[in-house]
Each structure stands twice: as structure tokens, then as C-alpha cells.
Design a protein around this motif. Structure first.
Motif, short mmCIF file in Angstrom:
data_model
loop_
_atom_site.label_atom_id
_atom_site.label_comp_id
_atom_site.label_asym_id
_atom_site.label_seq_id
_atom_site.Cartn_x
_atom_site.Cartn_y
_atom_site.Cartn_z
N LEU A 81 0.82 -1.21 0.00
CA LEU A 81 0.00 0.00 0.00
C LEU A 81 0.86 1.27 0.00
CD1 LEU A 81 -2.88 -0.97 2.45
CD2 LEU A 81 -3.06 -0.59 0.00
N VAL A 82 2.09 1.17 0.45
CA VAL A 82 3.00 2.31 0.40
C VAL A 82 3.54 2.51 -1.01
CG1 VAL A 82 5.20 3.23 1.24
CG2 VAL A 82 3.64 2.10 2.83
N ALA A 83 3.87 1.41 -1.67
CA ALA A 83 4.51 1.49 -2.98
C ALA A 83 3.53 1.74 -4.12
CB ALA A 83 5.28 0.20 -3.24
N ASN A 84 2.29 1.28 -3.98
CA ASN A 84 1.32 1.36 -5.08
C ASN A 84 0.27 2.41 -4.74
OD1 ASN A 84 -0.70 0.93 -7.01
ND2 ASN A 84 -0.25 -1.27 -7.14
N GLU A 85 0.41 3.59 -5.32
CA GLU A 85 -0.50 4.69 -4.99
C GLU A 85 -1.92 4.43 -5.47
OE1 GLU A 85 -0.91 9.54 -5.71
OE2 GLU A 85 0.87 8.45 -6.40
N GLU A 86 -2.06 3.83 -6.65
CA GLU A 86 -3.41 3.54 -7.18
C GLU A 86 -4.15 2.56 -6.28
OE1 GLU A 86 -5.61 1.94 -11.28
OE2 GLU A 86 -3.42 1.88 -11.09
N LEU A 87 -3.43 1.54 -5.82
CA LEU A 87 -4.03 0.56 -4.92
C LEU A 87 -4.40 1.20 -3.59
CD1 LEU A 87 -4.78 -2.39 -4.28
CD2 LEU A 87 -2.41 -2.75 -3.57
N ARG A 88 -3.52 2.05 -3.07
CA ARG A 88 -3.79 2.71 -1.80
C ARG A 88 -5.02 3.61 -1.89
NH1 ARG A 88 0.70 4.88 -1.30
NH2 ARG A 88 0.30 7.05 -1.88
N ASP A 148 -4.90 -7.07 -13.97
CA ASP A 148 -3.81 -6.30 -13.37
C ASP A 148 -3.42 -6.93 -12.04
OD1 ASP A 148 -2.01 -4.47 -12.46
OD2 ASP A 148 -3.31 -2.72 -12.66
N GLU A 149 -2.36 -7.75 -12.06
CA GLU A 149 -1.93 -8.46 -10.86
C GLU A 149 -1.35 -7.52 -9.81
OE1 GLU A 149 -2.27 -11.61 -9.98
OE2 GLU A 149 -3.45 -11.96 -11.79
N SER A 150 -0.96 -6.31 -10.21
CA SER A 150 -0.44 -5.36 -9.23
C SER A 150 -1.54 -4.83 -8.31
CB SER A 150 0.26 -4.19 -9.92
OG SER A 150 -0.68 -3.38 -10.63
N MET A 151 -2.81 -4.93 -8.77
CA MET A 151 -3.94 -4.47 -7.96
C MET A 151 -4.50 -5.65 -7.17
SD MET A 151 -4.21 -1.22 -8.40
CE MET A 151 -5.87 -0.75 -7.93
N ARG A 152 -3.70 -6.19 -6.32
CA ARG A 152 -4.10 -7.30 -5.45
C ARG A 152 -3.56 -7.03 -4.06
NH1 ARG A 152 -6.41 -8.01 -9.46
NH2 ARG A 152 -6.52 -9.83 -10.82
N ILE A 153 -4.37 -7.29 -3.06
CA ILE A 153 -3.91 -7.19 -1.68
C ILE A 153 -4.83 -8.04 -0.81
CG2 ILE A 153 -5.30 -5.14 -1.12
CD1 ILE A 153 -2.89 -4.21 0.59
N SER A 154 -4.28 -8.66 0.19
CA SER A 154 -5.10 -9.49 1.08
C SER A 154 -5.79 -8.61 2.11
CB SER A 154 -4.22 -10.53 1.79
OG SER A 154 -3.36 -9.89 2.73
N HIS A 155 -6.90 -9.11 2.64
CA HIS A 155 -7.61 -8.35 3.66
C HIS A 155 -6.76 -8.21 4.93
CE1 HIS A 155 -8.80 -12.56 4.47
NE2 HIS A 155 -8.82 -12.20 5.73
N GLU A 156 -5.90 -9.21 5.19
CA GLU A 156 -5.05 -9.14 6.39
C GLU A 156 -4.05 -7.99 6.27
OE1 GLU A 156 -3.43 -9.76 10.04
OE2 GLU A 156 -5.29 -10.57 9.19
N ALA A 157 -3.54 -7.76 5.05
CA ALA A 157 -2.61 -6.65 4.85
C ALA A 157 -3.29 -5.30 5.10
CB ALA A 157 -2.03 -6.70 3.43
N ILE A 158 -4.57 -5.20 4.74
CA ILE A 158 -5.32 -3.96 4.99
C ILE A 158 -5.50 -3.76 6.49
CG2 ILE A 158 -7.49 -2.73 4.61
CD1 ILE A 158 -7.75 -4.24 1.96
N TYR A 159 -5.88 -4.83 7.19
CA TYR A 159 -6.03 -4.73 8.65
C TYR A 159 -4.71 -4.32 9.30
CZ TYR A 159 -10.74 -6.76 8.95
OH TYR A 159 -12.08 -6.97 8.86
N GLN A 160 -3.62 -4.93 8.87
CA GLN A 160 -2.32 -4.60 9.46
C GLN A 160 -1.94 -3.15 9.20
OE1 GLN A 160 0.70 -7.38 8.31
NE2 GLN A 160 -0.29 -9.12 9.33
N SER A 161 -2.28 -2.66 8.02
CA SER A 161 -1.98 -1.26 7.72
C SER A 161 -2.75 -0.32 8.63
CB SER A 161 -2.30 -0.97 6.25
OG SER A 161 -1.92 0.34 5.91
N LEU A 162 -3.95 -0.75 9.05
CA LEU A 162 -4.77 0.08 9.94
C LEU A 162 -4.33 -0.02 11.40
CD1 LEU A 162 -8.34 -0.58 8.52
CD2 LEU A 162 -7.13 1.58 8.47
#
Length: 396
Positions: A81-88, A148-162
């Protein structure tokens, strides 16, 4: 995230070399798993993730696997989420969206107290938001960006970011937009309603048609009230197959607040039997006949005039067993979602019918795991369309 081979097959120290030796006679995945005391899925992931590929095919070699695992385990690592601005931006917008009417106009919700980093405040307003869950966001990315495989993230990664310090690519206050609004769950108290005389043997849940149970046929609904202070309430209806939600506006009756409350007096709060029948009938009458077959309700007295409602709408009414909210699972889940907009301890009569329609529109356009990440609006629209095909009778 790739972990060392010795850590991936955890709890006992198992190295990539040991796994390789287990494969010396080309045993199957399940045989290897039994031999070293691990899950077959763990072995399968290890073989797929850390196999050598230079020869043009997957071949598991202990040294290559160990090197791959060590490379993947290097830290610190830049969060996606830090590296990919569109995903963030995609994730953040869906965690902190706004409520809009179908025409796109903004609905201004209540002004919540300033967020101080604590668990959700009780008996106070919360912000209104689109508030998709991290799992909904994670799965919907596959629908919106299939190639677009770059637009993928797990729900756990979102929780951890929060929640985890040091991974804060998202704004910390967005935790208040999550459904619970708090870091820890609390068990919900069960209803203390008693069986009522208006629930007769012909309208108990066991008499409901079997077709309503498996959700294969549309037109079966679950309903209940969410209650606020001052005897205010909002009716909630959820269609079992599509999970589409209707919110029933229950305004105060004439004379409310002009005199002290009288026990067993006239029901002026908005959800007495007569007012409830009128409001429910108005909501259900907008649907085609084939989409209003049955309604399963709680044991509350507000639907004590169910026989008249069934006669007016053609919708059979059934009542769940006492203390059994799991018999109306879709409605209970939806009521939990609605508490994000209508917290306990607030006056629900202040919201207009147009406001309720906007919130229902918002809920119906959130993707659902149970619908394979389609939205209730999409599924319900298909049901409406199928009911209006040539040769299929419908009542508008």
C-alpha cells in the motif's frame, strides 16, 4: 509473503532438505504431509512457491527452495500500500466513502465526535460511510482489475496497515469506518422476548415452505426492527437470496410527545400494529408478486396484525422461534451493518424516508462474499428481469 522453508512448515524444525528427502521416491503430497506431520496444503504451497523454474518446469530442489525462502524473508520490506499509490487510493476510498443517493447527490450524515484513537464511542453518532470491509475490498479488486496483478492485496494486509504501527500506509482514523468500530469483539446479548399470543401454530417457522430455506427461489424475506431512544424505530427487510435490503420509515404518530407515556396506551412511537402494517404494506406493494412470497419476522408484537398484512399483500408471514436470531441470519447480519449508521442510543425518528432510501441504496451496492462478490442490487436486478420475461406473469 514467502517465509523460510523451515518456518513455513512450522511447529517442528523441518528444513527444505528434509522435505526434499521425503520426496526422494516421488511420493504424493498427502503422503509427504503424513510423513512429516503437516497439512497437505502446507506442502502444496511450499512446492508451488519455492520450486526451481529455470529448467522450464517446476522441480523442487532443497537448496533452491531454501534460497528463495531466505530472499523472501528479508526485512524491512516496503508495504504494497506504500509502494502502489493507485491501490492505496482504491482501498482508502472504499474504507472511507460517502453515502450518495442513486442520482449521485451527497447525503450529509451526523457529525461524529473527534476520533481519539479509542474503541468506538457508545451512545454517540458515528460517521456515515460506504465502509466496505477489508475482505470485500480485497475480493472486489479481482472483479474490477481482472488483468492487473499489481492491484491485489489481502484483507489481512489492509487490517495490518490500519492497526499495526509501522505499516500505516492508511490513515489510522479509518479504523472507525470498519463495521465494528473497535479492535475487540463483544458478544451480543440474546433477545429476551417471550412467545406472544399472536403467534399461532400455522405461522411458526416450521410451517414455512421448504423452498425458502435453501435460498434457491427469490421472494422470501426476513424482517425486524432496529430500535432507538424515545421508542423510535426503523423497519428492516432483507431478501434471502439476493440479500437486498429495504428500510421501512416509521415516523412518529400524531400526538407523540404531547403527553406522558401511558402503559398499554395508544402506540404513537411509529411501530404499533396498525402503523407497522401500513408501512410494511407500502414497502412490499412496490415489488412484483413473485418477489414477495413469504416474510419471516421476530416475535415482536409490532406484527400482531399479520393476518391483515398477509391479506393485503399476498405475503405469508412466519415467526422465528423465541431467542433464535440465527433463524433470520441475513436480517441479523444486515441489522449489524445498519448499526454503523444508526448507533444504539440515538433517536432514529430524525431520519427521513429519503435518507433511509439512500442508506439502503448504499448497502445494496456493496459486494458480498455470499454472492461471489456481486452486489445485492445486481442479483436483485437479475431477479426482477427474469420475472418480467415474456410469458412470466408479474405484478408491478
Amino acid at each position: 509473503m514467502a517465509a523460510p522453508a523451515s518456518a513455513d512448515i512450522t511447529s517442528k524444525t523441518i528444513s527444505a532438505t528434509e522435505l526434499h528427502h521425503s520426496m526422494g521416491h516421488y511420493r504424493g503430497v498427502r503422503e509427504i504431509a503424513r510423513q512429516i506431520g503437516r497439512s497437505p496444503a502446507t506442502i502444496s504451497r511450499e512446492l508451488r512457491r519455492n520450486a526451481a523454474t529455470r529448467g522450464g518446469k517446476l522441480e523442487y530442489r532443497a537448496l533452491v527452495a531454501q534460497w528463495k525462502a531466505q530472499q523472501g524473508a528479508k526485512r524491512p520490506k516496503t508495504a504494497k500500500l506504500v509502494a502502489n499509490e493507485e491501490l492505496r487510493t482504491y482501498v482508502q476510498d472504499r474504507l472511507a466513502g460517502v453515502v450518495r443517493r442513486p442520482d449521485g447527490t451527497l447525503v450529509v450524515g451526523p457529525t461524529p465526535p473527534e476520533w481519539k484513537g479509542l474503541n468506538k464511542p457508545h451512545r454517540a453518532d458515528r460517521r456515515w460511510s460506504l465502509a466496505w470491509s477489508p475482505e470485500q475490498i480485497s475480493q472486489r479488486l479481482r472483479v474490477d482489475y481482472p488483468d492487473d496483478e499489481s492491484m491485489r492485496i489481502s484483507h489481512e494486509a489492509i487490517y495490518q496497515s490500519l492497526f499495526i504501527e509501522g505499516r500505516g500506509a492508511l490513515k489510522r482514523e479509518l479504523v472507525a469506518c470498519l463495521r465494528t468500530g473497535r479492535a475487540l469483539r463483544e458478544p451480543r446479548a440474546r433477545s429476551r422476548n417471550k412467545p406472544q399470543g399472536h403467534v399461532t401454530s400455522d405461522v411458526v417457522l416450521s410451517q414455512r415452505p421448504p423452498e425458502a430455506e435453501d435460498r434457491a427461489v427469490p421472494g422470501h424475506w426476513e424482517g425486524d426492527l432496529i430500535i432507538g431512544v424515545g421508542r423510535s424505530a426503523i423497519g428492516t427487510l432483507v431478501e434471502r437470496r439476493s440479500r437486498a435490503t429495504l428500510l421501512v420509515h416509521l415516523p412518529r404518530q400524531q400526538g407523540w410527545g404531547e403527553q406522558a407515556y401511558v402503559k398499554n396506551g395508544p402506540a404513537l412511537g411509529g411501530y404499533g400494529a396498525i402503523a407497522m402494517n401500513a408501512a410494511l404494506t407500502a414497502s412490499m406493494a412496490e415489488l412484483p408478486q413473485q418477489l414477495r412470497k413469504t416474510l419471516t419476522w421476530d416475535r415482536g408484537k409490532e406484527l400482531s396484525a399479520h393476518a391483515q398484512f398477509a391479506m393485503d399483500t399476498g405475503t405469508q408471514v412466519f415467526f422465528a422461534d423465541p431467542h433464535s436470531p440465527w433463524q433470520r441470519p441475513s436480517n441479523e447480519n444486515t441489522n449489524g451493518l445498519l448499526r454503523q449508521y444508526f448507533p444504539k442510543g440515538t433517536d432514529l425518528s430524525r431520519w427521513s424516508a429519503a435518507d433511509l432510501e439512500a442508506i439502503a441504496y448504499t448497502l445494496n451496492n456493496r459486494p458480498r462474499k455470499a454472492l461471489e462478490w456481486r452486489t445485492p442490487a445486481e442479483v436483485f436486478g437479475e431477479q426482477l428481469h427474469s420475472g418480467k420475461r415474456p410469458g412470466v406473469a408479474s405484478t408491478d
